[in-house]
Every structure is written in C-alpha cells, then in structure tokens.
Design a protein around this motif. Structure first.
Motif: not given
Length: 269
Positions: A38-41, A52-54, A59-62
């Motif tokens: 996943l990546a939040i761009c 938002l990820f934590e 879940v983990p993400g870029y």
C-alpha cells in the motif's frame, strides 16, 4: 496481478468529512493481508500520512508525502527527500506579497503560512496557521538556519482573482513542478518531483513493476501517477483530464469509490 495500491487522499480516499470510510478501510486492510503493498500518495505532510497508517488503517505502507517530495518505506525508513531550491522559495514569497495571495511553505512536519491580511490585523477566514511567516527576512533566516522546505502552495483569499492569476502565471515560469490541486489552489515541488516519480523509486526499492500498480486520484497533482501506472483509476469526481488518462473510472469519493474498484479487480471476496 496487482502488486501495489496507491491512493491520493483529498477527493479520493477521504470522504467529504476528510475521513477514510469503513468500506475503504476494510478494502485496504484486506489488500494488505493478501500481500499487496500500500502507498498513500498525498500532498499532505508526513505526520498526517503516518497517523493514517498507524492509527486508522493499522497496516504498513509507503508514505509518499508532499506530492512525492518526501518518501518513507513501510518500516518508516526514509527513502528520499527532495527540498525546494531556496531561491525559488524567496521568489514565491515575493510573488505572494506582491499579489496578496496566501503562501504556505511546507517542511517535513511543520507549515509556515504567509497571509497579508493576517499581518495587517484583519480577520481571516482560515484555520490558525501552525507558524506564521512574517517577512522575507524571516524566511531567509529559516533557510540560513538549515531548515529544508519541500513544497509551497498558493491559494486565493478574499476573492482576489487577479492576484492569484498573476502569481500563478509568474510561478509557472519558474524551474519547478507546478500544478493545480484545487480550484484556486496550486502546489510547487522541485523539478521532476511528483507522485509518479515517487512510485518509480518505490518500484525500484521493492523490485516491483509499475505496470502492476493500481492508483487512485482526482486532480492535477495525480496526473502523472494515474497516467504512468498500469491501472490508473479516476474518481467519479475527478477532473476530465485525469479521466482521459485513466485505465478505468470509479464512483465518487464520497461513495466508497476506492473500495468498489478494489473489490471488483484487486482483492479476493
């Protein structure tokens, strides 16, 4: 097979209340559980994206922040930071002062705001800025102290349409990546810095192919990302230009448009 899902926030993953709906949360968690990266761009700063990820998705993400100027991996390790040239920041301040537009200059975690009517003591219909930028001399001092800035924005205040047009026209001639990300909201990063370039770095880092990336967006700062990945998805509320380069279109951001496409194409039901 989709190897990475990347998504913009405002107008895309966020609903009208700037929240990630339960349906979108569940779809992204399911994708992560299936081994999809996943990546939040986003144009937003690192603390917002990290939270938002934590705290929300869990879940983990870029983290692709400030339109690709700052990139962290899922283990919160820095991959790249690309600061704006100081001279361009000074020119941006001069333009904001001359044409009386709001200027926001973004560091890694903090934002400095210059707004002419705040300095003159008039009431301003904006949220209180984190830090107020008073003068060009103050900006020079911040730069001399070693502060790095990764994005600046111009936006309209008090219906000063002439001012925003003139400031944008001048800024568009500078050696920057300069895009519109709202009706009267414009963003600048260093040359060559945008979301697609950030995804290319991630692809190299993770040994992935961008042809297998599915990305969601709605506005001009998403253009390169939607154009360059294998599965670019335009939101129902996206600009026509974004829809023209998209692989597919989904429904409105306020109707779980991200989750709808993911459940149809990328994740097992």
């Amino acid at each position: 097979m989709i190897s990475l899902i990347g998504t913009d926030l405002d107008g895309t993953l966020f609903n009208d209340h700037s929240q990630i709906s339960l349906a979108n949360q569940q779809a992204l968690r399911q994708a992560s559980a299936q081994g999809i990266q996943l990546a939040i761009c986003s144009g937003r700063t690192l603390p917002t994206v990290a939270a938002l990820f934590e705290q929300t998705l869990k879940v983990p993400g870029y983290r692709v922040c400030l339109n690709g100027a700052v990139i962290y991996d899922p283990q919160n390790q820095l991959l790249q930071k690309t600061a704006l040239p100081p001279q361009q920041l000074l020119v941006a301040f001069q333009l904001a002062k001359r044409w009386r537009v709001r200027l926001c200059i973004c560091g890694l975690e903090k934002i400095w705001v210059y707004q002419p009517d705040l300095l003159s003591g008039k009431a301003a219909a904006i949220k209180a800025p984190r830090l107020t930028l008073h003068s060009e001399a103050q900006l020079k001092t911040l730069i001399e102290q070693g502060n790095k800035f990764y994005k600046f924005t111009f936006n309209l205040i008090h219906f000063n349409f002439t001012g925003i047009r003139q400031a944008v026209k001048a800024a568009g001639q500078l050696p920057l990546h300069f895009v519109r990300s709202g009706r009267y909201f414009y963003e600048a990063t260093a040359p060559g810095v945008h979301k697609s370039a950030a995804l290319a770095l991630i692809a190299a880092h993770a040994n992935l192919d961008m042809a297998n990336f599915m990305c969601f967006g709605d506005y001009e700062n998403d253009y390169e990302m939607i154009r360059d990945v294998g599965y670019g998805v335009a939101m129902g509320n996206a600009l026509p230009r974004i829809k023209q380069v998209a692989w597919r279109q989904t429904i409105d951001h306020d109707q779980d448009g991200v989750a709808k496409i993911l459940r149809k194409t990328a994740i097992a039901n």
